[in-house]
Design a protein around this motif. Structure first.
Motif, mmCIF file in Angstrom:
data_model
loop_
_atom_site.group_PDB
_atom_site.id
_atom_site.type_symbol
_atom_site.label_atom_id
_atom_site.label_comp_id
_atom_site.label_asym_id
_atom_site.label_seq_id
_atom_site.Cartn_x
_atom_site.Cartn_y
_atom_site.Cartn_z
ATOM 1 N N ARG A 53 0.897 -1.106 -0.012
ATOM 2 C CA ARG A 53 0.005 0.129 -0.016
ATOM 3 C C ARG A 53 0.803 1.159 0.119
ATOM 4 N N GLY A 54 2.243 1.231 0.430
ATOM 5 C CA GLY A 54 2.971 2.442 0.529
ATOM 6 C C GLY A 54 3.178 2.953 -0.835
ATOM 7 N N PRO A 55 3.519 2.472 -1.726
ATOM 8 C CA PRO A 55 3.689 3.286 -3.109
ATOM 9 C C PRO A 55 2.192 3.383 -3.757
ATOM 10 N N VAL A 56 1.488 2.880 -3.518
ATOM 11 C CA VAL A 56 0.125 3.580 -3.842
ATOM 12 C C VAL A 56 -0.323 4.803 -3.090
ATOM 13 N N ARG A 57 -0.212 4.757 -1.735
ATOM 14 C CA ARG A 57 -0.625 5.851 -0.985
ATOM 15 C C ARG A 57 0.119 6.975 -1.546
ATOM 16 N N GLU A 58 1.417 6.897 -1.665
ATOM 17 C CA GLU A 58 2.448 7.998 -2.209
ATOM 18 C C GLU A 58 1.792 8.626 -3.705
ATOM 19 N N ALA A 59 1.636 7.661 -4.464
ATOM 20 C CA ALA A 59 1.039 7.922 -5.713
ATOM 21 C C ALA A 59 -0.393 8.631 -5.729
ATOM 22 N N LEU A 60 -1.038 8.184 -4.717
ATOM 23 C CA LEU A 60 -2.324 8.747 -4.792
ATOM 24 C C LEU A 60 -2.270 10.398 -4.434
ATOM 25 N N GLN A 61 -1.299 10.598 -3.158
ATOM 26 C CA GLN A 61 -1.193 11.768 -2.654
ATOM 27 C C GLN A 61 -0.418 12.621 -3.758
ATOM 28 N N ARG A 62 0.393 12.167 -4.507
ATOM 29 C CA ARG A 62 1.201 12.878 -5.632
ATOM 30 C C ARG A 62 0.057 13.394 -6.579
ATOM 31 N N LEU A 63 -1.052 12.742 -6.890
ATOM 32 C CA LEU A 63 -2.146 12.812 -8.135
ATOM 33 C C LEU A 63 -3.028 13.860 -7.491
ATOM 34 N N VAL A 64 -3.237 13.938 -5.967
ATOM 35 C CA VAL A 64 -3.957 15.039 -5.441
ATOM 36 C C VAL A 64 -3.167 16.410 -5.461
ATOM 37 N N GLN A 65 -2.065 16.447 -5.553
ATOM 38 C CA GLN A 65 -1.163 17.607 -5.495
ATOM 39 C C GLN A 65 -1.266 18.110 -6.860
ATOM 40 N N GLU A 66 -1.422 17.080 -7.988
ATOM 41 C CA GLU A 66 -1.396 17.428 -9.426
ATOM 42 C C GLU A 66 -2.787 17.921 -9.532
ATOM 43 N N GLY A 67 -3.608 17.625 -8.879
ATOM 44 C CA GLY A 67 -5.004 18.303 -9.236
ATOM 45 C C GLY A 67 -6.194 17.286 -10.073
ATOM 46 N N LEU A 68 -5.448 15.928 -10.115
ATOM 47 C CA LEU A 68 -5.991 14.795 -10.734
ATOM 48 C C LEU A 68 -6.929 14.189 -9.766
ATOM 49 N N LEU A 69 -6.735 14.265 -8.692
ATOM 50 C CA LEU A 69 -7.680 13.612 -7.668
ATOM 51 C C LEU A 69 -7.814 14.437 -6.629
#
Length: 235
Positions: A53-69
């Motif tokens: 889950r660690g890499p997925v959690r980091e990926a989701l937070q990154r995409l939140v920062q990018e404005g896609l999520l």
């Protein structure tokens, strides 16, 4: 004689794995595989990508920062649903970035490689329009503008524009039908290409303003008259 021991393969760093997962989720969002409103479950995604889950959690937070999520307390993370005001702001920001890039570009002169890239993008755009392949029309359209920004040779400007382009693709996935009404889209890009080659800064900036203005008129008309409500989904 015993064979030499093979050295163990180096482990993939967690940050590199997170970057791979980020890229894959981003591509699925932009391609429309995860439509706006889709709820993204960390555990399900970890199983899908065969990782923790660690890499997925980091990926989701990154995409939140990018404005896609978007991340909402008690609701979780979902693919962003763009409103008409969001699209207005996106085109406002894109225009600001492109105008800055074009001012630097016209001061330095357009290199031959840029002209070649723009010509290729326009031909791809024209072919996609003829084929009524609206996903490819959208991709070629944004590719043309990304070439313009990259030609300014500003790493930060290019990074900003790449994020804005991804968010634009996210909105256009719901409104690909708007391209059907843009019969002048190829001509507009050919005019921009011609003006880039001529180096006429003011004419180029004026043409860019008209181009974005026409796009927003078309998008707003589509939102007001045709765009259905997008129910939430799970992925």
């Amino acid at each position: 004689m015993s064979s030499p021991k093979r050295k163990p393969e180096p482990r993939v760093p967690k940050r590199t794995l997170a970057a791979v997962v980020t890229s894959q989720i981003r591509e699925r969002i932009i391609a429309g595989a995860y439509p706006p409103g889709t709820q993204l479950n960390e555990g399900e995604l970890a199983a899908r990508f065969a990782t923790s889950r660690g890499p997925v959690r980091e990926a989701l937070q990154r995409l939140v920062q990018e404005g896609l999520l978007t991340s909402t307390p008690h609701k979780g993370i979902a693919v962003r649903v763009l409103t008409a005001d969001d699209l207005d702001d996106l085109y406002f920001a894109r225009a600001a970035v492109e105008r800055a890039a074009l001012q630097r570009l016209t001061a330095r002169g357009a290199p031959a490689a840029l002209i070649a890239n723009l010509e290729q993008a326009v031909e791809q755009l024209a072919q996609a329009v003829d084929n009524e392949d609206w996903h490819q029309v959208s991709a070629a359209d944004l590719r043309f503008h990304q070439h313009l920004v990259n030609a300014a040779r500003s790493e930060r400007l290019s990074l900003m524009y790449a994020s804005l382009a991804d968010q634009t693709r996210l909105g256009l996935n719901l409104m690909l039908g708007t391209y059907k009404g843009r019969t002048d889209l190829v001509d507009e890009h050919r005019e921009l290409l011609k003006l880039v080659g001529s180096g006429d800064r003011q004419a180029l900036l004026d043409a860019l303003d008209r181009h974005f203005g026409d796009a927003m008129i078309t998008l707003r008309h589509h939102i007001d008259t045709q765009l259905p409500a997008e129910p939430g989904r799970r992925a």
